[in-house]
Scaffold this active site. Structure first.
Site, PDB file in Angstrom:
ATOM      1  N   ASP A   1       0.715  -1.201  -0.009  1.00 33.13           N
ATOM      2  CA  ASP A   1      -0.033   0.119   0.143  1.00 33.13           C
ATOM      3  C   ASP A   1       0.995   1.355   0.035  1.00 33.13           C
ATOM      4  O   ASP A   1       1.925   1.152   0.465  1.00 33.13           O
ATOM      5  CB  ASP A   1      -1.070  -0.010   1.065  1.00 33.13           C
ATOM      6  CG  ASP A   1      -2.010   0.941   1.112  1.00 33.13           C
ATOM      7  OD1 ASP A   1      -2.610   1.138  -0.196  1.00 33.13           O
ATOM      8  OD2 ASP A   1      -2.849   1.297   2.192  1.00 33.13           O
TER       9      ASP A   1
ATOM     10  N   ASN B   1     -11.125  -2.708  -4.965  1.00 36.45           N
ATOM     11  CA  ASN B   1     -10.204  -1.604  -5.605  1.00 36.45           C
ATOM     12  C   ASN B   1     -11.046  -1.242  -7.041  1.00 36.45           C
ATOM     13  O   ASN B   1     -10.847  -0.273  -7.742  1.00 36.45           O
ATOM     14  CB  ASN B   1      -8.913  -2.171  -6.084  1.00 36.45           C
ATOM     15  CG  ASN B   1      -8.052  -2.156  -5.009  1.00 36.45           C
ATOM     16  OD1 ASN B   1      -6.974  -2.779  -4.638  1.00 36.45           O
ATOM     17  ND2 ASN B   1      -8.293  -0.937  -4.114  1.00 36.45           N
TER      18      ASN B   1
END
Ligand code: IPE
Ligand code: IPE
Ligand code: MG
Length: 248
Positions: free
Chosen positions: A24, A72
């Protein structure tokens, strides 16, 4: 002072066979440099091979990389399309040549491939079939969600006629079937959350979070995660062997 690339990597033992990584922070990395988010994803993809090589050199046999979650898809179409194109390019230009050259990693995709474009799906299947028995395994979690995985596994067990469904029935149908659960899950980018990553397999994983953004994750960071892991006492609900003789 030693250059970063010269830092010697420690070897792991049987306690650290499998590592999961929540990669991330690509967007924030780009934002800090006034670049588009896509530049962060490209920078993030660039470091993956080195990270894999470093964990291999340490003797970690299973690496699971979280590359795209079932959530996502909520991102703008432009970003989603860019991530799909980046995965294709990465598989074609980096992963396939690496498998042919080094023959050290088997690659497996975790997640539902059926909704990917035919071109990308075929590339994933081609990569999976290139080498199935290499000494190291790299799982790429793409269109992956832990909840989706468990629902999928339960449905597969039902189709088999399992009743009642046991933990073993579910485990057998997870995308990770046959791989050991992650001993260590690393999250870059500083957030203390799981974001639907390996929620079944991570039940007893050790978690390590670093503020470092994924494209900056280097060898020093790997060693910090290693040190954190080996400073922990894993009890799996039992007692520490050092204390178990002491009933007081
Ligand atoms: C992780 O980086 C990569 C993917 C989720 C595809 P992000 O894109 O989430 O980066 P941040 O968290 O916005 O910085
Ligand atoms: C987790 O990152 C997913 C990947 C790294 C692929 P996200 O950026 O999607 O997670 P949240 O939204 O911050 O929980
Ligand atoms: Mg993020």
């Amino acid at each position: 002072m030693a250059r970063k690339t010269e830092i010697t990597l420690p070897r792991v033992d049987d306690r650290l066979r499998s590592v999961g990584i929540i990669m991330d922070g690509n967007g924030r990395w780009a934002k800090k440099r006034l670049l588009p988010r896509s530049a962060g994803h490209i920078a993030g993809a660039k470091i993956v091979e080195r990270v894999l090589e470093d964990f291999k050199a340490m003797g970690v046999h299973h690496i699971t990389l979280y590359a795209f979650s079932t959530e996502n898809w909520k991102r703008p179409k432009e970003e989603v399309d860019g991530l799909m194109a980046l995965l294709y390019k990465y598989l074609d230009e980096v992963v396939a040549p690496k498998i042919l050259r080094d023959g050290d990693f088997s690659v497996r995709f975790l997640g539902d491939k059926s909704v990917l474009s035919e071109k990308l799906r075929n590339k994933c299947i081609e990569i999976e079939n290139m080498l199935t028995d290499a000494p190291f395994v790299c799982n790429i979690a793409f269109n992956y969600g832990g909840r989706d995985e468990i629902v999928h596994a339960v449905n597969e067990a039902l189709k088999e006629g399992c009743s009642p469904i046991t933990e073993e029935d579910i485990r057998r149908h997870l995308y990770t079937a046959g791989s050991p659960d992650p001993d260590l899950i690393i999250r870059t980018g500083g957030d203390f959350r799981v974001s639907n990553f390996l929620i079944w397999q991570g039940a007893y994983s050790e978690y390590y979070v670093t503020e470092t953004l994924w494209p900056d994750f280097d060898r020093e960071e790997i060693i910090k995660a290693y040190d954190a892991f080996y400073s922990r006492k894993r009890r799996f609900g039992g007692l520490d062997p050092e204390d178990s003789g002491n009933q007081n």
